[in-house]
Design a protein around this motif. Structure first.
Motif, mmCIF file in Angstrom:
data_model
loop_
_atom_site.group_PDB
_atom_site.id
_atom_site.type_symbol
_atom_site.label_atom_id
_atom_site.label_comp_id
_atom_site.label_asym_id
_atom_site.label_seq_id
_atom_site.Cartn_x
_atom_site.Cartn_y
_atom_site.Cartn_z
ATOM 1 N N LYS A 186 0.828 -1.206 0.000
ATOM 2 C CA LYS A 186 0.000 0.000 0.000
ATOM 3 C C LYS A 186 0.863 1.257 0.000
ATOM 4 N N LEU A 187 1.955 1.211 0.743
ATOM 5 C CA LEU A 187 2.824 2.389 0.829
ATOM 6 C C LEU A 187 3.416 2.729 -0.522
ATOM 7 N N PHE A 188 3.878 1.721 -1.267
ATOM 8 C CA PHE A 188 4.481 1.983 -2.578
ATOM 9 C C PHE A 188 3.438 2.517 -3.551
ATOM 10 N N ARG A 189 2.270 1.890 -3.581
ATOM 11 C CA ARG A 189 1.230 2.337 -4.515
ATOM 12 C C ARG A 189 0.730 3.739 -4.178
ATOM 13 N N ALA A 190 0.795 4.108 -2.887
ATOM 14 C CA ALA A 190 0.315 5.430 -2.480
ATOM 15 C C ALA A 190 1.336 6.527 -2.753
ATOM 16 N N THR A 191 2.604 6.174 -2.855
ATOM 17 C CA THR A 191 3.649 7.191 -2.958
ATOM 18 C C THR A 191 4.335 7.255 -4.314
ATOM 19 N N VAL A 192 4.165 6.252 -5.162
ATOM 20 C CA VAL A 192 4.947 6.213 -6.394
ATOM 21 C C VAL A 192 4.602 7.378 -7.323
ATOM 22 N N ILE A 193 3.316 7.688 -7.516
ATOM 23 C CA ILE A 193 2.945 8.781 -8.424
ATOM 24 C C ILE A 193 3.324 10.138 -7.859
ATOM 25 N N PRO A 194 2.934 10.474 -6.616
ATOM 26 C CA PRO A 194 3.360 11.780 -6.091
ATOM 27 C C PRO A 194 4.872 11.925 -5.987
ATOM 28 N N ALA A 239 7.027 10.670 -8.047
ATOM 29 C CA ALA A 239 7.494 10.965 -9.406
ATOM 30 C C ALA A 239 7.252 12.431 -9.761
ATOM 31 N N LEU A 240 6.096 12.980 -9.356
ATOM 32 C CA LEU A 240 5.796 14.384 -9.630
ATOM 33 C C LEU A 240 6.752 15.311 -8.882
ATOM 34 N N ILE A 241 6.991 15.008 -7.616
ATOM 35 C CA ILE A 241 7.896 15.848 -6.818
ATOM 36 C C ILE A 241 9.316 15.773 -7.371
ATOM 37 N N THR A 242 9.737 14.569 -7.751
ATOM 38 C CA THR A 242 11.094 14.407 -8.298
ATOM 39 C C THR A 242 11.256 15.189 -9.595
ATOM 40 N N TYR A 243 10.256 15.102 -10.475
ATOM 41 C CA TYR A 243 10.319 15.856 -11.728
ATOM 42 C C TYR A 243 10.393 17.355 -11.440
ATOM 43 N N GLY A 244 9.566 17.836 -10.529
ATOM 44 C CA GLY A 244 9.585 19.252 -10.194
ATOM 45 C C GLY A 244 10.920 19.694 -9.628
#
Length: 269
Positions: A56-64, A66-71
């Motif tokens: 659950k932790l990975f699925r909850a954090t992978v998209i945000p 990625a967005l924070i890392t790109y920013g």
């Protein structure tokens, strides 16, 4: 008589000789190993450990994440992709009243309250939803303003050095993520509407020259991540009681550019 006895003795000898090998072939059963008898008293095999990418932790954090890392990678102010996108936006759009930005960020919460008042049952009762909102707001504000203080990125219009990440975008995506989580079992369109509002906030912040592209992308990540962490850490459930169903919330405008939320409570038995 003598011959009869010899015949009987020979028959018994042959019978014993035939039985003996059968007994000789019996292998003794070894004693059970009791050295590990307390390792698994119930005798139930332990479940296989879930793969890390299915947690659950990975699925909850992978998209945000990625967005924070790109920013963070593209947060270069007047350089690279930020400058190009700013020039494109300024050619295509004219700035609008910034008061709209301060109001639209709460529209997903208005959607949440309107859908709940319409009788659509949410995932959590009113009380727990308010607790999750409060927790998500605390996580979002603490993380966003800590990063703003550390990064000290200059805004496109040069007004201050609080550009990265976008707090307005984080607020809008936090609210949209909560709407999506509460009503996605009823219809995915509630989440689509909320995320459309949040995306319009991000666009308005760029149109008004308050944020770079990297700011709004990272802000969306911080908002979604704050909502997911609020749900993952929420264990304070009391069930769907009527007292929770009697609580409502709605955005409010207090004049002079000030906006906020109003909470109403209706006592029920």
């Amino acid at each position: 008589m003598r011959t009869f006895l010899l015949t009987r003795i020979a028959a018994v000898a042959l019978l014993i000789g035939g039985i003996h090998p059968a007994f000789a072939q019996v292998v003794p059963v070894p004693a059970p190993d009791t050295t590990r008898k307390y390792a698994n008293p119930a005798g139930v095999s332990s479940p296989e450990k879930a793969q890390w990418y299915k947690s659950k932790l990975f699925r909850a954090t992978v998209i945000p994440a990625a967005l924070i890392t790109y920013g963070a990678i593209t947060a270069q102010g007047n350089a690279g992709i930020n400058r190009q996108n700013r020039e494109f936006v300024r050619k295509q759009f004219r700035p609008v009243n910034s008061m709209i930005d301060n109001t639209v960020i709460f529209l997903p919460y208005l959607e949440l309250g309107a859908v709940a008042l319409a009788g659509v049952e949410s995932r959590d009762d009113r009380l727990n939803t308010l607790l999750i909102i409060a927790k998500g707001e605390a996580i979002m504000l603490a993380s966003v303003y800590a990063v703003k203080f550390l990064s000290r990125e200059i805004r496109p219009d040069g007004s201050n050095n609080q550009s990265f990440p976008s707090g307005h975008t984080a607020q809008a995506f936090l609210a949209a993520s909560i709407v999506h989580t509460e009503f996605r079992d009823k219809s995915q369109w509630y989440g689509v509407g909320a995320y459309t509002i949040a995306s319009s906030v991000a666009a308005l912040r760029m149109i008004n020259d308050k944020h770079w592209q990297s700011d709004v992308v990272a802000g969306a990540g911080f908002g979604i991540l704050s909502a997911h962490l609020a749900y993952l850490s929420h264990r304070n459930r009391w069930g769907r009681k009527s007292i929770g169903r009697g609580i409502g919330l709605a955005p409010a405008y207090f004049g002079s550019g000030a906006s906020g939320m109003t909470v109403t409570w209706r006592a029920t038995r």
